[in-house]
Design a protein around this motif. Structure first.
Motif, short mmCIF file in Angstrom:
data_model
loop_
_atom_site.label_atom_id
_atom_site.label_comp_id
_atom_site.label_asym_id
_atom_site.label_seq_id
_atom_site.Cartn_x
_atom_site.Cartn_y
_atom_site.Cartn_z
N PRO A 122 0.82 -1.21 0.00
CA PRO A 122 0.00 0.00 0.00
C PRO A 122 0.86 1.26 0.00
O PRO A 122 2.01 1.25 0.45
N PRO A 123 0.32 2.38 -0.47
CA PRO A 123 1.04 3.65 -0.40
C PRO A 123 1.31 4.03 1.06
O PRO A 123 0.55 3.65 1.96
N GLN A 124 2.35 4.82 1.28
CA GLN A 124 2.62 5.32 2.62
C GLN A 124 1.44 6.14 3.13
O GLN A 124 1.08 6.06 4.32
N PHE A 125 0.83 6.92 2.24
CA PHE A 125 -0.35 7.69 2.60
C PHE A 125 -1.58 6.84 2.26
O PHE A 125 -2.15 6.95 1.17
N SER A 126 -1.96 5.96 3.17
CA SER A 126 -3.12 5.10 2.99
C SER A 126 -3.77 4.87 4.35
O SER A 126 -3.23 5.28 5.39
N ALA A 127 -4.94 4.23 4.33
CA ALA A 127 -5.68 4.01 5.58
C ALA A 127 -5.28 2.73 6.31
O ALA A 127 -5.89 2.36 7.30
N VAL A 128 -4.23 2.07 5.81
CA VAL A 128 -3.74 0.86 6.48
C VAL A 128 -3.32 1.20 7.91
O VAL A 128 -2.73 2.26 8.16
N GLN A 133 -2.53 2.85 14.39
CA GLN A 133 -2.70 4.17 13.79
C GLN A 133 -2.74 4.08 12.27
O GLN A 133 -2.13 3.18 11.69
N ARG A 134 -3.44 5.00 11.63
CA ARG A 134 -3.51 5.03 10.18
C ARG A 134 -2.16 5.42 9.60
O ARG A 134 -1.50 6.33 10.10
N ALA A 135 -1.79 4.74 8.52
CA ALA A 135 -0.49 5.01 7.91
C ALA A 135 -0.37 6.47 7.45
O ALA A 135 0.69 7.09 7.60
N TYR A 136 -1.46 7.03 6.90
CA TYR A 136 -1.38 8.41 6.42
C TYR A 136 -1.08 9.40 7.54
O TYR A 136 -0.41 10.41 7.34
N ALA A 148 3.46 -4.04 4.93
CA ALA A 148 3.46 -5.40 4.39
C ALA A 148 2.70 -5.46 3.07
O ALA A 148 1.69 -4.77 2.87
N ALA A 149 3.18 -6.29 2.16
CA ALA A 149 2.50 -6.48 0.88
C ALA A 149 1.18 -7.21 1.11
O ALA A 149 1.06 -8.03 2.02
N ARG A 150 0.21 -6.89 0.27
CA ARG A 150 -1.12 -7.49 0.38
C ARG A 150 -1.52 -8.11 -0.95
O ARG A 150 -1.17 -7.59 -2.01
N PRO A 151 -2.28 -9.20 -0.89
CA PRO A 151 -2.68 -9.86 -2.13
C PRO A 151 -3.78 -9.08 -2.85
O PRO A 151 -4.62 -8.43 -2.22
#
Length: 308
Positions: A122-128, A133-136, A148-151
């Motif tokens: 996912p992008p660094q600025f994402s809701a992961v 805490q949210r990545a963004y 982490a990579a996601r399928p």
């Protein structure tokens, strides 16, 4: 004692052609107000700068949101070649540039690696979420993260236009959880020229198409009127990817109470997830077992009026 929700007890789907600017939550809140609905939710977030289909569920239709979230979706997006940004879109700060501009054949060849079952970061600025805490939020504070990579399942990824040497327009059909910004970033890296998303539009999501969507201006104009109600699609629209079975009158009563109920089924196997209807309305979703539906979700919908 739980607080009673304000608003009308109505159910259905409203397809919005989201403009660039507002967040998905802002759109949902606007729809809920315009319909005076007691509850609402959306089936798949769009970034603020993205446009296109945002399917908003109201009332009992919110229980069908997971089935639209899981459905295939199609995006049309333009990649700016030669520039990488910290957000992987045009709103971010430039990280690096390249003078390399691959030709169409090189781009088409590179797209093959992004089709099928892939892994994407996912992008660094994402809701992961990272440590709760949210990545963004962390990215805005200047923290670099190892996400982490996601399928992701990508049904197709096609080159549909090359406006100029710096831009390429692609169309992608994919499953849930896809980040178009990651596709643009990773494609640019694979080509050695860098890249980010400049424009992004979701053209359809499951059974909902952008061409059928209302603009925010139209929603504003028809707010709190029967004209807007007329654009509501039935709750059942969100269940089209599931097999339908027919509840018996006695089965419908039991299902509405959350109990297994008798259904009439064709071409359905033991254990399949299905939805049951009675008199044209969805009653429940669940697993089909030995002539009965064992419900996981029950819909509290008024029955259609009987013919005089």
């Amino acid at each position: 004692m739980a607080r009673r929700r304000k608003g009308r007890d109505i159910s259905g789907w409203l397809v919005v052609d989201k403009p660039a600017g507002p967040t998905s939550t802002t759109v949902v809140n606007k729809v809920r107000w315009a319909l005076n609905a007691n509850k609402a939710g959306h089936a798949g977030t769009l970034d603020p700068d993205a446009t296109g289909v945002l399917a908003v569920a109201v009332g009992e239709a919110t229980k069908t949101v997971p089935f639209i979230t899981d459905a295939l979706k199609a995006y049309e997006f333009t990649v700016r070649l030669g520039v990488s940004t910290n957000t992987d879109d045009a709103e971010g700060e430039v990280l690096d540039t390249s003078d390399l501009r691959p030709d169409d054949e090189a781009i088409k060849a590179a797209l093959a690696a992004f089709i099928g079952d892939i892994e994407q970061v996912p992008p660094q600025f994402s809701a992961v979420k990272v440590d709760g805490q949210r990545a963004y939020k962390l990215a805005r504070e200047g923290e670099a993260m190892e996400l982490a990579a996601r399928p992701l399942w990508v049904e197709s990824l096609l080159l549909i236009d090359r406006p100029d040497a710096d831009h390429v327009t692609l169309e992608m059909i994919c499953g849930k959880g896809g980040y178009v910004r990651s596709i643009a970033r990773d494609l640019g890296q694979a080509l050695g020229c860098l890249g980010h998303v400049r424009e992004l539009r979701r053209i359809w999501s499951g059974p909902f198409d952008a061409s059928d969507g209302l603009t925010m201006d139209q929603i504003e104009e028809m707010a709190r009127t029967d004209a807007l109600d007329a654009h509501l699609l039935p709750l059942e629209k969100g269940l089209q990817d599931l097999p339908e079975v027919k509840a018996t009158p006695e089965g419908a009563v039991r299902l509405r109470n959350g109990n297994p109920g008798m259904v009439i089924a064709h071409d359905v196997e033991y254990g399949d997830e299905v939805w049951a209807s009675f008199e044209g309305r969805a009653v429940a979703v669940g697993r089909f077992k030995a002539g009965e539906l064992h419900p996981s979700r029950v819909f509290n919908q008024p029955q259609q009026p009987q013919e005089p």
